[in-house]
Design a protein around this motif. Structure first.
Motif, mmCIF file in Angstrom:
data_model
loop_
_atom_site.group_PDB
_atom_site.id
_atom_site.type_symbol
_atom_site.label_atom_id
_atom_site.label_comp_id
_atom_site.label_asym_id
_atom_site.label_seq_id
_atom_site.Cartn_x
_atom_site.Cartn_y
_atom_site.Cartn_z
ATOM 1 N N VAL A 142 0.836 -1.199 0.000
ATOM 2 C CA VAL A 142 0.000 0.000 0.000
ATOM 3 C C VAL A 142 0.876 1.256 0.000
ATOM 4 O O VAL A 142 0.651 2.191 -0.773
ATOM 5 N N LEU A 143 1.904 1.246 0.849
ATOM 6 C CA LEU A 143 2.815 2.394 0.922
ATOM 7 C C LEU A 143 3.463 2.661 -0.425
ATOM 8 O O LEU A 143 3.566 3.802 -0.875
ATOM 9 N N ILE A 168 0.594 5.314 8.609
ATOM 10 C CA ILE A 168 -0.691 4.926 9.215
ATOM 11 C C ILE A 168 -1.747 4.667 8.137
ATOM 12 O O ILE A 168 -2.515 3.725 8.222
ATOM 13 N N MET A 169 -1.736 5.522 7.091
ATOM 14 C CA MET A 169 -2.734 5.357 6.038
ATOM 15 C C MET A 169 -2.589 4.026 5.324
ATOM 16 O O MET A 169 -3.520 3.549 4.697
ATOM 17 N N ALA A 170 -1.386 3.444 5.383
ATOM 18 C CA ALA A 170 -1.142 2.201 4.655
ATOM 19 C C ALA A 170 -1.480 0.967 5.490
ATOM 20 O O ALA A 170 -1.399 -0.145 5.008
ATOM 21 N N ILE A 171 -1.843 1.151 6.768
ATOM 22 C CA ILE A 171 -2.133 -0.010 7.611
ATOM 23 C C ILE A 171 -3.631 -0.280 7.609
ATOM 24 O O ILE A 171 -4.411 0.555 8.044
ATOM 25 N N PRO A 172 -4.048 -1.430 7.077
ATOM 26 C CA PRO A 172 -5.487 -1.708 7.065
ATOM 27 C C PRO A 172 -6.007 -1.859 8.500
ATOM 28 O O PRO A 172 -5.296 -2.374 9.363
ATOM 29 N N PRO A 173 -7.248 -1.388 8.762
ATOM 30 C CA PRO A 173 -7.780 -1.404 10.126
ATOM 31 C C PRO A 173 -7.722 -2.783 10.785
ATOM 32 O O PRO A 173 -7.491 -2.860 11.985
ATOM 33 N N PHE A 174 -7.925 -3.856 10.004
ATOM 34 C CA PHE A 174 -7.925 -5.150 10.687
ATOM 35 C C PHE A 174 -6.521 -5.515 11.160
ATOM 36 O O PHE A 174 -6.353 -6.143 12.204
ATOM 37 N N ILE A 231 -13.486 1.329 22.660
ATOM 38 C CA ILE A 231 -12.476 2.350 22.377
ATOM 39 C C ILE A 231 -11.361 1.791 21.501
ATOM 40 O O ILE A 231 -10.942 2.412 20.519
ATOM 41 N N PHE A 232 -10.898 0.586 21.827
ATOM 42 C CA PHE A 232 -9.746 0.048 21.095
ATOM 43 C C PHE A 232 -10.076 -0.272 19.637
ATOM 44 O O PHE A 232 -9.363 0.179 18.747
ATOM 45 N N PRO A 233 -11.167 -1.012 19.379
ATOM 46 C CA PRO A 233 -11.525 -1.179 17.965
ATOM 47 C C PRO A 233 -11.806 0.150 17.266
ATOM 48 O O PRO A 233 -11.503 0.288 16.076
ATOM 49 N N SER A 234 -12.366 1.122 17.999
ATOM 50 C CA SER A 234 -12.640 2.414 17.360
ATOM 51 C C SER A 234 -11.355 3.044 16.861
ATOM 52 O O SER A 234 -11.312 3.624 15.777
ATOM 53 N N PHE A 235 -10.301 2.918 17.660
ATOM 54 C CA PHE A 235 -9.022 3.466 17.224
ATOM 55 C C PHE A 235 -8.554 2.777 15.947
ATOM 56 O O PHE A 235 -8.074 3.431 15.017
ATOM 57 N N ALA A 236 -8.717 1.451 15.909
ATOM 58 C CA ALA A 236 -8.295 0.719 14.707
ATOM 59 C C ALA A 236 -9.024 1.249 13.484
ATOM 60 O O ALA A 236 -8.436 1.422 12.410
ATOM 61 N N ILE A 237 -10.334 1.539 13.642
ATOM 62 C CA ILE A 237 -11.110 2.049 12.504
ATOM 63 C C ILE A 237 -10.696 3.483 12.192
ATOM 64 O O ILE A 237 -10.604 3.886 11.030
ATOM 65 N N ALA A 238 -10.449 4.271 13.246
ATOM 66 C CA ALA A 238 -10.239 5.706 13.062
ATOM 67 C C ALA A 238 -8.853 6.050 12.516
ATOM 68 O O ALA A 238 -8.712 7.034 11.790
ATOM 69 N N PHE A 239 -7.836 5.243 12.856
ATOM 70 C CA PHE A 239 -6.457 5.614 12.489
ATOM 71 C C PHE A 239 -6.281 6.125 11.057
ATOM 72 O O PHE A 239 -5.807 7.250 10.859
ATOM 73 N N PRO A 240 -6.647 5.323 10.042
ATOM 74 C CA PRO A 240 -6.401 5.838 8.680
ATOM 75 C C PRO A 240 -7.187 7.111 8.378
ATOM 76 O O PRO A 240 -6.682 8.009 7.699
ATOM 77 N N LYS A 241 -8.404 7.217 8.936
ATOM 78 C CA LYS A 241 -9.215 8.411 8.673
ATOM 79 C C LYS A 241 -8.593 9.637 9.351
ATOM 80 O O LYS A 241 -8.641 10.734 8.815
ATOM 81 N N ILE A 242 -8.033 9.419 10.548
ATOM 82 C CA ILE A 242 -7.372 10.527 11.234
ATOM 83 C C ILE A 242 -6.245 11.052 10.356
ATOM 84 O O ILE A 242 -6.137 12.252 10.099
ATOM 85 N N SER A 243 -5.428 10.135 9.846
ATOM 86 C CA SER A 243 -4.298 10.555 9.012
ATOM 87 C C SER A 243 -4.761 11.312 7.772
ATOM 88 O O SER A 243 -4.192 12.339 7.412
ATOM 89 N N MET A 244 -5.820 10.774 7.139
ATOM 90 C CA MET A 244 -6.294 11.442 5.920
ATOM 91 C C MET A 244 -6.823 12.839 6.239
ATOM 92 O O MET A 244 -6.565 13.794 5.507
#
Lengths: 264, 271, 314
Positions: free
Chosen positions: B257-258, C138-144, C181-194
């Motif tokens: 992806v990167l 961070i944007m390159a790490i899939p949430p799962f 909270i923890f799964p929410s962070f996993a979902i939010a990370f890429p969106k935060i970066s974007m």
């Protein structure tokens, strides 16, 4: 008449590229109270750069400025930012060439006209601020000032926006108004009205004006003294009448020859 | 486009890093076509869940299979699915965007209503709808993701076509009687190839992410030929006992992806 | 007023188009729902009776109308596999998935906006550079995958939460949020970066515009220009993005629920997809579609509130 602004030996250099580029060299200007001085020259002659330097708007890291800009006992080039900001919008105001983009698109006109008062005179009450803003909008020739107060910039024409810019610049009753090509983007008829307005404000409020333009005929209508600039240097300066009738420099002669003669 | 010179590529960190990462990943995938250290499907009861060693540079999985060989294979699956997705998505998207943008009118109105509605709809769900219609499997996944990617390409191309349509030389060509199809494909599309190239790379980036997510959910390629996402869902429960089993495929996804993201960003800056 | 009517109408039209697409997608398929319900060994007579009872012999559009109206009334049909009303199956699951999406959205807004402002304010400073590089990764790490990493680090090593120890919101709301909270962070990370990347870019662009120079000329300091002038302009496109991101995050919950074994709609959706239990899939897809459509409407309204230029266009 007292001198209120004294610029000596102003040098402006850009350091964006490998070799520094000189934008303004040996610029001198003395401005008396209530006087209108014109600066003319083609684009790139350094006239706008000098104006922005006086207005304290050249603060990028890649620009070096030397010389002195003395105003109220302070050197605007070396004084601290806070002192400089206390003058900006209150004692020294500026209006720009592009009235279409110089106003914030998401703020109401009234808010923008009042802003200098809010910053410099927080003691003035809201109702009083509004009253003054509407008076000022009237003074710059906007007859429906009460309506304009609540409008947004996109609802106004270019000429009206420039009037709003002037209202905002003049609301603090500044010592100096810098007008950086204020009419270039406007229709010819609107141009004449804006020039008339500047004249009136100068007469009634006693504000000194630095009028920057590439249009010699406008400068001759408005200014007592004129400075002609070319490639960052002053090539000629003096009373407008003298410069026009007996130009010394060849560049000035060319500029004068290029004015279309209507009265012939 | 500017002339491509080696010096300029090295100077732009995005392009250089993107090329470096993608070069490594592609090398691994291409070598994987001809040779893998072990048979990626060969199980070995005596070598379950081994750590990183010279024998198994990424360790082994819960069935004793060599993780590196499986990653080589899995990246190929992931990349091929992403490629198929982009071919369908960018192909259909470009045609729809170009035609609607060029002709305008009612077709444009209707098509854009639908495209906008689909665009706002999360692509992973769109893909899940299509998978549930066509069934589970890698072919179905390619079609699903491909269709899910159409709206974003259609929007980009339409916008660009609208921008180009009013340019003087297009108007001139029209006055000279150039036909509509020729106009779209010969005069307009070549002009937007830079924007298209960078969208395709960003699309690859999103396709790899979406593929990994859907395979992780188990609706993509089926075992034993697992893609990277599938490997991660199998590996997850061994996170504590053998972290390398999870980390290796995970890091390869991130690198892919990167790589695409940096290439896309680099090309955007190049323009 | 005219705008409101126009907007409500177009929202309703979008709903019709989307629901028609969903309905058609599941109803032009080969395979007879009656057979699916009764099993292959059922007699032809019984199948015909069931078809009549289910209304499958009516024209497609009539069936669509019936389905859509029932849907609006909360009747999502009967599950093929479990023979129970779909609505009942989903009732307890939807709040969980939705909470997860919303929580991720709140985290995104709370973290990304201050970070966007800081990176733009100190453009090219050390912090900005670090955050920019970090964002790209961070944007390159899939949430799962980040979900798995979070489970490993916070669940197994630091033991801040118990993986798989989900608590229902009915039993313990605080515990429920704590677990989410923890799964929410996993979902939010890429969106935060974007969002940070986008807001930073917009702020820098806007700060270079003429009106920002005007603001400086009135005696504003950097913060004055930033907060009173530039921020609102820079937020306008970010709001559109956040609206879409919220829809994406609700959908992204489906993947991350699997990582953290959260009993939301994910499990039901996936088993229904593999069992071809269409009424369930239809209901979930329609449910999320409605959420997306409502969100779009909300974004549109907020948009008009902040951007005066749009108001005059209609």
């Amino acid at each position: 008449m007292g001198i209120i602004l004294d610029v000596t030996d102003l040098h402006i250099e850009f350091h964006d590229h490998d070799a520094p580029e000189t934008a303004v060299e040996d610029f001198d200007l003395m401005l008396a109270k209530g006087e209108i001085v014109g600066i003319v020259g083609e684009s790139g002659s350094g006239k706008s750069m000098s104006a922005l330097a006086i207005a304290g708007l050249l603060n990028r890291h890649a620009i070096s400025k030397t010389g002195k800009i003395m105003f109220q006992g302070q050197d605007l080039l070396t004084c601290d930012r806070k002192t400089l900001r206390s003058f900006q919008g209150d004692e020294i105001s500026i209006i720009f060439q592009e009235p279409m983009t110089s106003l914030n698109p998401v703020k109401r006109i009234g808010w923008q006209v009042e802003e200098p008062l809010k910053i410099h005179h927080p003691e003035i009450k809201k109702a009083e601020r509004k009253k003054r803003a509407i008076e000022m909008l009237h003074a710059v020739g906007l007859d429906n000032a009460e309506d304009v107060y609540y409008m947004y910039p996109h609802e106004l024409s270019g000429g009206m926006r420039q009037r709003v810019m002037i209202a905002s610049a003049m609301i603090g009753n500044p010592q100096i108004l810098i007008a950086d090509e204020p009419t270039t983007a406007l229709d010819v008829t609107v141009q004449a009205q804006i020039v008339e307005l500047l004249k009136t404000l100068n007469r009634e409020m006693g504000t000194s004006i630095i009028f920057i333009s590439h249009d010699l005929s406008l400068v001759s209508q408005l200014c007592e003294r004129v400075i002609v600039m070319q490639k960052g240097n002053i090539v000629e300066s003096g009373y407008t009448k003298d410069v026009f009738t007996h130009p010394i420099d060849s560049y000035t002669k060319k500029l004068i020859a290029a004015i279309p003669k209507i009265d012939l | 486009m500017k002339k491509i010179s080696f010096k300029k590529i090295i100077k732009d960190p995005y392009l250089a890093i993107g090329i470096l990462i993608m070069g490594l990943v592609l090398l691994m995938i291409i070598v994987g076509f001809f040779w893998t250290p072990y048979d990626p499907t060969k199980m070995s009861a005596s070598e379950k869940l081994q750590g990183i060693s010279l024998r198994h540079i990424m360790g082994t999985d819960n069935m004793g299979r060599d993780v590196f060989s499986r990653v080589m294979y899995g990246s190929r699956v992931t990349l091929l699915i992403a490629m198929g997705t982009i071919i369908i998505g960018a192909g259909l998207g470009t045609i729809i965007g170009a035609v609607t943008g060029y002709y305008g009118g009612v077709i444009d109105e209707v098509a854009m209503r639908i495209i906008d509605a689909l665009f706002a709809f999360p692509s992973i769900l769109l893909a899940l709808v299509i998978v549930s219609v066509f069934g589970v499997g890698w072919m179905q996944l390619v079609v699903s993701l491909g269709i899910a990617f159409v709206p974003s390409f259609a929007r980009i191309v339409r916008g660009e076509v609208l921008r180009c349509k009013d340019m003087d030389y297009i108007q001139n060509a029209r006055l000279q009687g150039v036909g509509s199809l020729r106009m779209i494909f010969v005069h307009i599309l070549p002009n937007i190839k830079g924007v298209l190239a960078s969208s395709i790379l960003i699309g690859f980036n999103n396709a790899v992410l979406a593929e990994a997510g859907l395979s992780y959910l188990g609706v993509g390629s089926q075992p034993p030929y697992a893609s990277l996402g599938r490997m991660l869902s199998d590996a997850q429960q061994y996170m504590f006992t053998r972290p390398s089993y999870v980390m290796c495929p995970g890091i390869v996804i991130v690198l892919m992806v990167l790589g695409f993201a940096f290439l896309g960003e680099g090309i955007k800056r190049w323009e | 007023m005219r705008y409101t009517i126009k907007k409500l109408f177009s929202t309703f039209m979008t709903l019709i188009v989307v629901s028609l697409c969903v309905f058609l997608a599941f109803n032009v398929l080969p395979g007879d729902p009656a057979v699916r319900m009764l099993g292959l060994e059922a007699s032809d007579e019984l199948i015909e009776q069931t078809r009549e009872a289910m209304g499958l012999n009516d024209p497609l559009l009539v069936r669509y109308g019936r389905w859509f109206i029932a849907f609006l009334q909360g009747d999502f049909g009967t599950s093929y596999s479990y023979k129970v009303p779909v609505a009942g199956m989903l009732l307890n699951k939807i709040p969980i998935t939705f909470s997860l999406g919303i929580l991720a959205f709140i985290l995104t807004v709370l973290i990304s906006i201050p970070m966007g402002i800081v990176t733009a304010k100190y453009e090219n400073g050390v912090l900005d550079r670090i955050i920019t590089v970090f964002n790209q990764i961070i944007m390159a790490i899939p949430p799962f995958f980040s979900g798995i990493l979070i489970t490993f680090v916070f669940g197994m090593i630091l033991k801040v939460f118990t993986p798989g120890g989900f608590v229902s919101y009915k039993d313990d709301f605080v515990g429920f949020i704590k677990y989410l909270i923890f799964p929410s962070f996993a979902i939010a990370f890429p969106k935060i970066s974007m969002t940070v990347k986008m807001l930073r870019g917009n702020l820098i662009d806007e700060a270079g515009k003429d009106y920002a120079r005007t603001a400086y000329s009135r005696g504003n300091n950097t913060n004055g220009v930033l907060y009173r002038h530039v921020l609102k302009n820079a937020m306008i496109p970010v709001i559109t993005f956040l609206g879409m991101a919220l829809a994406d995050m609700v959908a992204g919950s489906i993947v991350v629920e699997q990582v953290f074994s959260i009993p939301g709609i994910s499990r039901i959706l996936l088993t229904s997809i593999s069992n071809r239990d269409y009424p369930v899939v239809e209901a979930i897809i329609m449910g999320i579609a409605i959420i997306v459509i409502v969100l779009n409407l909300l974004v549109d309204i907020i948009y008009r509130l902040i951007d005066p230029r749009i108001r005059i266009d209609d």
